[in-house]
Design a protein around this motif. Structure first.
Motif, PDB file in Angstrom:
ATOM      1  N   ARG A  34       0.831  -1.194   0.000  1.00 50.17           N
ATOM      2  CA  ARG A  34       0.000   0.000   0.000  1.00 50.17           C
ATOM      3  C   ARG A  34       0.871   1.250   0.000  1.00 50.17           C
ATOM      4  O   ARG A  34       0.509   2.279  -0.554  1.00 50.17           O
ATOM      5  CB  ARG A  34      -0.899  -0.021   1.228  1.00 50.17           C
ATOM      6  CG  ARG A  34      -2.209   0.710   1.046  1.00 50.17           C
ATOM      7  CD  ARG A  34      -2.976   0.727   2.336  1.00 50.17           C
ATOM      8  NE  ARG A  34      -2.399   1.682   3.260  1.00 50.17           N
ATOM      9  CZ  ARG A  34      -2.415   1.538   4.593  1.00 50.17           C
ATOM     10  NH1 ARG A  34      -2.944   0.453   5.139  1.00 50.17           N
ATOM     11  NH2 ARG A  34      -1.900   2.464   5.357  1.00 50.17           N
ATOM     12  N   LYS A  35       2.044   1.136   0.637  1.00 48.45           N
ATOM     13  CA  LYS A  35       2.933   2.292   0.727  1.00 48.45           C
ATOM     14  C   LYS A  35       3.664   2.585  -0.585  1.00 48.45           C
ATOM     15  O   LYS A  35       4.054   3.720  -0.837  1.00 48.45           O
ATOM     16  CB  LYS A  35       3.975   2.076   1.839  1.00 48.45           C
ATOM     17  CG  LYS A  35       3.383   2.032   3.221  1.00 48.45           C
ATOM     18  CD  LYS A  35       3.084   3.431   3.720  1.00 48.45           C
ATOM     19  CE  LYS A  35       2.414   3.380   5.070  1.00 48.45           C
ATOM     20  NZ  LYS A  35       1.849   4.682   5.468  1.00 48.45           N
ATOM     21  N   VAL A  36       3.876   1.553  -1.379  1.00 48.16           N
ATOM     22  CA  VAL A  36       4.650   1.791  -2.611  1.00 48.16           C
ATOM     23  C   VAL A  36       3.793   1.911  -3.859  1.00 48.16           C
ATOM     24  O   VAL A  36       4.229   2.462  -4.864  1.00 48.16           O
ATOM     25  CB  VAL A  36       5.733   0.709  -2.841  1.00 48.16           C
ATOM     26  CG1 VAL A  36       6.813   0.841  -1.792  1.00 48.16           C
ATOM     27  CG2 VAL A  36       5.144  -0.667  -2.869  1.00 48.16           C
ATOM     28  N   ILE A  37       2.549   1.408  -3.796  1.00 46.71           N
ATOM     29  CA  ILE A  37       1.681   1.468  -4.981  1.00 46.71           C
ATOM     30  C   ILE A  37       1.603   2.886  -5.567  1.00 46.71           C
ATOM     31  O   ILE A  37       1.779   3.061  -6.779  1.00 46.71           O
ATOM     32  CB  ILE A  37       0.258   0.930  -4.668  1.00 46.71           C
ATOM     33  CG1 ILE A  37       0.307  -0.593  -4.528  1.00 46.71           C
ATOM     34  CG2 ILE A  37      -0.719   1.295  -5.794  1.00 46.71           C
ATOM     35  CD1 ILE A  37      -1.002  -1.196  -4.052  1.00 46.71           C
ATOM     36  N   PRO A  38       1.382   3.934  -4.740  1.00 43.41           N
ATOM     37  CA  PRO A  38       1.244   5.275  -5.316  1.00 43.41           C
ATOM     38  C   PRO A  38       2.462   5.703  -6.125  1.00 43.41           C
ATOM     39  O   PRO A  38       2.313   6.269  -7.215  1.00 43.41           O
ATOM     40  CB  PRO A  38       1.081   6.172  -4.092  1.00 43.41           C
ATOM     41  CG  PRO A  38       0.671   5.272  -3.007  1.00 43.41           C
ATOM     42  CD  PRO A  38       1.208   3.928  -3.293  1.00 43.41           C
ATOM     43  N   SER A  39       3.660   5.426  -5.610  1.00 42.90           N
ATOM     44  CA  SER A  39       4.872   5.811  -6.340  1.00 42.90           C
ATOM     45  C   SER A  39       4.943   5.095  -7.678  1.00 42.90           C
ATOM     46  O   SER A  39       5.242   5.698  -8.707  1.00 42.90           O
ATOM     47  CB  SER A  39       6.128   5.479  -5.528  1.00 42.90           C
ATOM     48  OG  SER A  39       6.049   6.112  -4.289  1.00 42.90           O
ATOM     49  N   PHE A  40       4.644   3.790  -7.651  1.00 45.77           N
ATOM     50  CA  PHE A  40       4.665   3.025  -8.905  1.00 45.77           C
ATOM     51  C   PHE A  40       3.637   3.561  -9.887  1.00 45.77           C
ATOM     52  O   PHE A  40       3.885   3.687 -11.080  1.00 45.77           O
ATOM     53  CB  PHE A  40       4.399   1.542  -8.633  1.00 45.77           C
ATOM     54  CG  PHE A  40       5.643   0.785  -8.306  1.00 45.77           C
ATOM     55  CD1 PHE A  40       6.504   0.367  -9.311  1.00 45.77           C
ATOM     56  CD2 PHE A  40       5.979   0.508  -6.991  1.00 45.77           C
ATOM     57  CE1 PHE A  40       7.671  -0.316  -9.016  1.00 45.77           C
ATOM     58  CE2 PHE A  40       7.148  -0.172  -6.677  1.00 45.77           C
ATOM     59  CZ  PHE A  40       7.994  -0.588  -7.684  1.00 45.77           C
ATOM     60  N   MET A  41       2.467   3.884  -9.318  1.00 44.45           N
ATOM     61  CA  MET A  41       1.374   4.368 -10.157  1.00 44.45           C
ATOM     62  C   MET A  41       1.791   5.655 -10.868  1.00 44.45           C
ATOM     63  O   MET A  41       1.619   5.794 -12.082  1.00 44.45           O
ATOM     64  CB  MET A  41       0.167   4.638  -9.268  1.00 44.45           C
ATOM     65  CG  MET A  41      -1.071   5.047  -9.977  1.00 44.45           C
ATOM     66  SD  MET A  41      -2.408   5.119  -8.747  1.00 44.45           S
ATOM     67  CE  MET A  41      -3.762   5.688  -9.749  1.00 44.45           C
ATOM     68  N   PHE A  42       2.383   6.577 -10.112  1.00 47.66           N
ATOM     69  CA  PHE A  42       2.774   7.847 -10.707  1.00 47.66           C
ATOM     70  C   PHE A  42       3.948   7.657 -11.672  1.00 47.66           C
ATOM     71  O   PHE A  42       3.995   8.278 -12.736  1.00 47.66           O
ATOM     72  CB  PHE A  42       3.123   8.866  -9.618  1.00 47.66           C
ATOM     73  CG  PHE A  42       3.208  10.263 -10.147  1.00 47.66           C
ATOM     74  CD1 PHE A  42       2.063  10.929 -10.567  1.00 47.66           C
ATOM     75  CD2 PHE A  42       4.424  10.901 -10.266  1.00 47.66           C
ATOM     76  CE1 PHE A  42       2.131  12.204 -11.083  1.00 47.66           C
ATOM     77  CE2 PHE A  42       4.503  12.187 -10.789  1.00 47.66           C
ATOM     78  CZ  PHE A  42       3.344  12.840 -11.196  1.00 47.66           C
ATOM     79  N   ALA A  43       4.859   6.757 -11.309  1.00 44.95           N
ATOM     80  CA  ALA A  43       5.997   6.478 -12.189  1.00 44.95           C
ATOM     81  C   ALA A  43       5.509   5.921 -13.527  1.00 44.95           C
ATOM     82  O   ALA A  43       6.052   6.239 -14.583  1.00 44.95           O
ATOM     83  CB  ALA A  43       6.953   5.513 -11.520  1.00 44.95           C
ATOM     84  N   THR A  44       4.458   5.082 -13.478  1.00 43.05           N
ATOM     85  CA  THR A  44       3.884   4.554 -14.712  1.00 43.05           C
ATOM     86  C   THR A  44       3.419   5.702 -15.605  1.00 43.05           C
ATOM     87  O   THR A  44       3.657   5.707 -16.813  1.00 43.05           O
ATOM     88  CB  THR A  44       2.676   3.648 -14.408  1.00 43.05           C
ATOM     89  OG1 THR A  44       3.041   2.741 -13.379  1.00 43.05           O
ATOM     90  CG2 THR A  44       2.240   2.885 -15.626  1.00 43.05           C
ATOM     91  N   ALA A  45       2.780   6.686 -14.970  1.00 44.70           N
ATOM     92  CA  ALA A  45       2.296   7.834 -15.729  1.00 44.70           C
ATOM     93  C   ALA A  45       3.461   8.585 -16.375  1.00 44.70           C
ATOM     94  O   ALA A  45       3.368   9.044 -17.511  1.00 44.70           O
ATOM     95  CB  ALA A  45       1.511   8.772 -14.824  1.00 44.70           C
ATOM     96  N   ILE A  46       4.570   8.686 -15.647  1.00 44.72           N
ATOM     97  CA  ILE A  46       5.736   9.390 -16.193  1.00 44.72           C
ATOM     98  C   ILE A  46       6.303   8.626 -17.383  1.00 44.72           C
ATOM     99  O   ILE A  46       6.501   9.158 -18.469  1.00 44.72           O
ATOM    100  CB  ILE A  46       6.847   9.558 -15.124  1.00 44.72           C
ATOM    101  CG1 ILE A  46       6.333  10.399 -13.947  1.00 44.72           C
ATOM    102  CG2 ILE A  46       8.088  10.203 -15.733  1.00 44.72           C
ATOM    103  CD1 ILE A  46       7.360  10.623 -12.863  1.00 44.72           C
TER     104      ILE A  46
END
Lengths: 490, 250
Positions: free
Chosen positions: B107-119
């Motif tokens: 749960r703590k890392v999903i947001p970073s991965f999600m945003f990185a995917t967008a980048i």
């Protein structure tokens, strides 16, 4: 203008050959072909002109190399990179970026041009070279020919006068080679100086002004274009050079085989990577033992996929493959139908030549009719038996990969572009290896763009187009013009 | 930037829409900043509500960029980890608790991965490099970054090449083999890949040197990054969230 006086060079790691008291002069605007066997010093000469020697490759250097009257090692590196640019052999490894526009702009960015200037140059470059349609694409989606065009564009944008090319066609198919030729003609028309080191001579014969034949680090012959075109194949061959014309290579009597022989039979084969997008479709064909068959086709027409499927790496969507009347589903084909890759480095896993064969012995299900020593002997590898595969030359690695397939009892051997970047003599060696395979009852298929090799070696040719076998004929006199047309020769 | 295209008649017509409409995407500098802010929000151990708000915002950015499918997938995944965590509290059991803890970590890392995917999906490497140059990172670092990105697709190609070659030579990349002959399998994968990569790296170095990569001049860029109103909105929202997270966090 390039002027080289009494240059002597030897690499520190003496394995590569250098130059020996070489002198030559290339006036501005000339298009020069450097020809000669592998290791004659072609590449070394190019490296001297663009300053990679001594900047990147160290060794003992004497004599003078000058561009426009100034010594190359006296140039500021930024200025030199705007004088002479280089297109390399491998289109895959010379790109720094992942998209084409950035790649074309790359050199200009490094040299700190303003954004406006970079845009102007990129614009001008794509227009002058006629590649506007290639802007803003992923490098990885380009064909080999398109990649070479981007490589040329990238140095063109920097405003270089001298274009050096190191075997630019060795990974290209017939269409791409013609595109490359047109590109070279455009550069020539603009008055650029062009120096091309190349084994495949044919596509350049009407383009170059002059041919320098290098031998053991020296200029052995300095031919004008007319003199060069008048050379006979025998003379070229004696100098280790590839042919300029091909008709004489046609086999008078190709090996026609009895249809009752052992066969590899493909029936209605369909392959796709994505649903409904068939890369290989309705391929049906019977291969006979004793025939060496060439698989030819332009890039992206499905011949590699067909080969991968035959080797069992990709599963067919429909259809069957059988050998000697036994059905071979894809898992059974793995190892039985054996692929020799273009760069054999990826398929050698042991720490010695003999160990490589022992690895194969573990993989096979039944005993081989040959001992490992016999196999090494067959491919003239005996004297190398305890060497590490990594230390072998490209040709030796290739033979070892073939030997491993032999030790593994593979029935069918498929070779993928076995002659890319090879000179006349090494090409003939590959041909001999294929004959050895045939004598030992292996069925041999070879994927190739190399017209000279195809005529020299294969008995039959399949042209793959749009995922299917378009035509199939013996390589004989009657079919010469057809295959000639396919390879866009004249 | 390429509007002059129309004057060229010899080349196949380009899809004008593709060229002229700038894709909706944040400025790379904003992206880097937001990525840092997201980490602050999720690792300051503050309120769950803040985290959820942050996830909603990231999802909205993805949707704005035209990646609604990806946004929905990540949202579902995020909700799944939360639900499982709640479930694991109800049924204390060794295995379930362990997976529950894993869910918290995820749960703590999903947001970073999600945003990185967008980048990664929407930003050109050239633009990203240009942004890094603008914030004056050292040149060596930027070049290393650019080369790394360029090597991923190559690595993938090489990997499959070797795996297939192994299968053909009778070395299967299977669980059984990994346990029984781990050295053979690892060696077989790594050595050919590393050899090929080192050749590619060498050739790439040579090709870059001839094009002035080691020039002393200040490197410029083909691309220009421009802040748009959305950058302001996004930075504002994430800054507020991050400040709240720091204040309320422990």
């Amino acid at each position: 203008m390039i002027s080289i006086k009494n240059v002597k060079f030897s690499y520190d790691d003496s394995e590569n050959s250098g130059l020996d008291e070489l002198s030559l002069h290339i006036p501005k605007g000339q298009c020069v072909l450097l020809a000669g066997v592998s290791g004659c010093g072609k590449t070394t000469l190019l490296r001297l002109i663009n300053g990679l020697i001594p900047r990147f490759y160290s060794g003992e250097l004497s004599g003078q190399v000058e561009i426009d009257g100034q010594a190359v090692n006296g140039y500021d590196t930024d200025d030199l990179s705007q004088k002479a640019g280089c297109v390399f052999q491998n289109p895959r490894s010379q790109f720094f970026n992942v998209d084409t526009t950035s790649e074309i702009a790359f050199g200009c960015e490094n040299l700190g041009f303003t954004r406006k200037e970079i845009h102007r140059r990129v614009d001008e470059t794509v227009k002058a070279l006629g590649i506007t349609h290639l802007l803003d694409k992923s490098i990885f989606s380009l064909s080999g020919g398109e990649k070479q065009m981007i490589a040329i564009a990238s140095i063109y944008a920097m405003g270089v006068d001298i274009f050096l090319m190191d075997e630019p066609s060795s990974n290209l198919d017939a269409v791409a080679t013609q595109q490359l030729r047109k590109m070279i003609e455009r550069l020539k028309a603009e008055g650029k100086t062009i120096v091309i080191a190349e084994h495949r001579l044919h596509y350049l014969k009407n383009v170059v002004d002059r041919v320098l034949h290098l031998k053991e680090g020296q200029v052995a012959n300095d031919w004008t274009s007319t003199e060069f075109q008048a050379l006979g194949t025998a003379e070229l061959g004696a100098n280790g050079l590839r042919s300029l014309s091909f008709h004489h290579l046609i086999n008078e009597e190709p090996n026609k085989v009895d249809s009752a022989d052992t066969q590899l039979q493909i029936e209605d084969l369909w392959v796709s990577y994505e649903p409904k997008q068939y890369v290989v479709k309705e391929v049906s064909h019977v291969f006979h033992q004793g025939e060496i068959v060439g698989l030819v086709g332009h890039n992206g027409q499905g011949k590699s996929t067909l080969a991968r499927c035959l080797c069992g790496m990709v599963k067919e969507k429909r259809g069957t493959v059988s050998y000697d009347n036994t059905l071979m589903p894809h898992k059974k084909r793995i190892g039985n139908i054996y692929l020799v890759m273009q760069d054999a480095t990826s398929q050698l896993f042991s720490d010695s030549v003999l160990g490589e064969l022992e690895l194969s012995c573990q993989a096979r299900k039944e005993d081989s009719p040959y001992t490992n020593d016999e196999i090494l002997d067959m491919f003239s590898l005996s004297h190398l038996h305890d060497r590490h595969p990594i230390s072998l030359s490209g040709g030796e690695k290739q033979r070892l990969a073939i030997a491993a397939g032999m030790a593994q009892n593979a029935d069918v051997i498929i070779l993928d572009e076995p002659t890319s970047g090879l000179d006349h003599q090494n090409m003939k060696r590959v041909k001999e290896v294929m004959k050895v395979l045939r004598q030992n009852g292996k069925m041999v298929l070879v994927i190739t763009h190399d017209f000279e090799f195809l005529l020299n070696t294969c008995d039959r040719v399949l042209i793959i187009e749009d995922g299917t076998v378009r035509t199939d004929y013996h390589l004989d006199e009657a079919h010469f013009s057809q295959i000639n047309k396919f390879f866009l020769i004249d | 930037m390429l509007q002059q295209e129309t004057t060229i008649k010899t080349e196949p017509a380009m899809k004008k829409e593709d060229q002229l409409i700038e894709p909706r995407v944040l400025d790379p500098r904003t992206q880097i900043l937001v990525l840092i802010l997201i980490s602050v929000i999720f690792f300051s151990l503050s309120d769950l509500l803040l985290e959820v708000a942050c996830m909603v915002m990231i999802g909205l950015i993805l949707i704005w960029q035209g990646m609604w499918k990806t946004a929905l997938k990540y949202w579902a995944f995020y909700a799944g980890t939360m639900l499982f965590f709640l479930f694991s509290l109800e049924y204390p059991n060794m295995l379930i608790s362990m997976i529950g803890i894993l869910c918290v970590a995820l749960r703590k890392v999903i947001p970073s991965f999600m945003f990185a995917t967008a980048i990664i999906e929407k930003t050109k490497v050239g633009k990203l490099v240009s942004a890094l140059q603008e914030i004056r990172l050292p040149k060596g670092l930027i070049i290393a970054f650019a080369v790394t990105i360029r090597f991923f697709p190559t690595l993938k190609e090489e990997y499959w090449l070797v795996i297939n070659a192994m299968r053909m030579r009778g070395i299967r990349f299977s669980l059984k083999n990994l346990i029984l002959r781990p050295m053979l399998v690892m060696e077989s994968i790594l050595i050919p890949i590393m050899l090929r990569m080192s050749v590619i790296a060498d050739e790439l170095a040579v090709s870059s040197v001839t094009r002035g990569i080691d020039s002393n001049r200040k490197r410029t860029s083909y691309y220009k990054n421009r802040f748009i109103w959305m950058d302001g909105v996004v930075i504002l929202i994430f800054s507020v969230l991050a400040i709240l997270a720091i204040i309320t966090g422990n």
